[in-house]
Scaffold this active site. Structure first.
Site: not given
Ligand SMILES: Cc1ncc(COP(=O)(O)O)c(C=O)c1O
Length: 353
Positions: A99, A166, A190
């Site tokens: 991510w 994040d 989550k």
């Molecule tokens: C740490 C992290 N950042 C970003 C995301 C992406 O999130 P989204 O699907 O809400 O765009 C996730 C998805 O699991 C994640 O675990």
């Protein structure tokens, strides 16, 4: 049979929250469903205000110059929104997982990005450390918990520039000095609620400093000025997030849930370490309290283990394709009993093998 839901997200939510949300779908206000009321109606405006203020209260950020927003587009939209709002010349990113890597890719569209540290070469099984953050950067971006690899930052740098984080997969799970961060974002799916909304907590004084024109929907200042109602908000996701935040507050807040999360993590990791059939994926010092990643030492046991897991009503422990093996996601609403059920299966496998 009760399911033990270890899914990485969307994931387990408190049962009472699901019951309350289901009731509101049938009748939220005077016979009207939550899904058919106007987002401008007083009952929903109250929900939005309550959700925003609960988020700040739980993080200990009330009255400290922060605003909470419930936006759409997932955490993935924040990857570019952060850059659009804060990136003028150059920013530093910590590349600690898939991510983080994606957030770097998006920000690079707009300007110069420097990776202050990366664990990509080790398939992200640790958190990079000992990096420097230059003082002339616009901001520093990190990912507090790497959902896929099961690593978590245990400490954060004293950043000389605004720190953006994040926190999608560990927000509200452990006590931190949240005032160290200037912008925090987290997809709801989550520790907060269903997919469909993203919490953004931003310190107002870092905004308005870039020279580019920002499209309205991408502009934090626009969303702040409209009380997170610039466009029609995802009412169900925001309402359910509010219920989860209320649930957490009634439990005793982050301090109380952290104690539970520590118990769950201790239990699973001690089984991983003591049981010779399993091996942890991430380095010990960086292990995540939310996502425990592990593999079987002997692949021949895969079928038996997975049949036993299924038999015990355990759901969602398959690892991400980039790691393989297993991942037990233990978000706030997962009970200690569920972790006990998984650990029992793991030790039963040992006695059978
Ligand atoms: C740490 C992290 N950042 C970003 C995301 C992406 O999130 P989204 O699907 O809400 O765009 C996730 C998805 O699991 C994640 O675990």
């Amino acid at each position: 049979m009760k399911k033990h839901n270890f899914s990485a997200g969307p994931c387990v939510l408190p049962k009472t929250v699901i019951e309350q949300a289901a009731a509101a779908v049938l009748n939220f206000d005077d016979g009207l469903s939550l899904l058919e009321i106007s987002h401008r109606s007083k009952p929903f405006v109250d929900v939005m205000e309550n959700a925003r203020s609960l988020a700040l209260e739980l993080l200990g950020l009330e009255g400290k110059g922060y605003k909470a927003l419930f936006l759409q587009g997932g955490a993935s939209t924040q990857f570019l929104m952060v850059a659009l709002n804060l990136l003028e010349k150059r920013a530093g990113y910590l590349n600690s997982g898939t991510w983080a890597d994606k957030s770097i890719k998006e920000a690079k569209i707009y300007d110069d990005i420097y990776e202050v540290g990366s664990s990509k070469n080790a398939n992200y099984n640790y958190i990079p450390k000992g990096y420097e953050i230059p003082e002339d950067y616009d901001y520093f971006h990190c990912t507090s918990n790497n959902t896929i690899f099961g690593t978590q930052m245990k400490s954060f740098p004293d950043s000389p520039v605004p720190m953006v984080c994040d926190m999608s997969s560990d927000i509200f799970s452990r006590q931190l000095d949240f005032s160290k961060f200037d912008l925090i974002y987290a997809g709801a799916q989550k520790n907060m609620g269903p997919a469909g909304t993203t919490l953004v907590v931003v310190k107002e004084d870092i905004l308005g400093k870039v020279s580019r024109k920002i499209p309205s929907m991408m502009d934090y200042k626009v969303h702040i000025s409209k009380g997170s109602m610039f466009n029609t908000p995802p009412v169900f996701a925001v309402y359910t997030s509010m219920l989860t935040l209320e649930w957490l507050k009634n439990l005793g807040g982050i301090k109380a849930i952290e104690a539970e999360n520590e118990k769950k993590a201790r239990l699973i990791y001690s089984e991983i370490d003591l049981n010779p059939l399993f091996k942890g994926y991430s380095v010990k010092e960086d292990r995540s309290m939310m996502n425990a990643t592990f593999t079987l030492e002997n692949e021949n046991l895969k079928e038996t283990f997975e049949a036993m897991v299924k038999e015990a009503g355990i759901n969602g422990i398959n690892g991400h394709r980039s790691v393989g093996g297993y991942r037990a996601s233990m978000y706030n609403a997962l009970s200690l009993d569920s972790v006990k059920a998984l650990v029992e299966v793991m030790s039963e496998l040992e006695s059978k093998a």
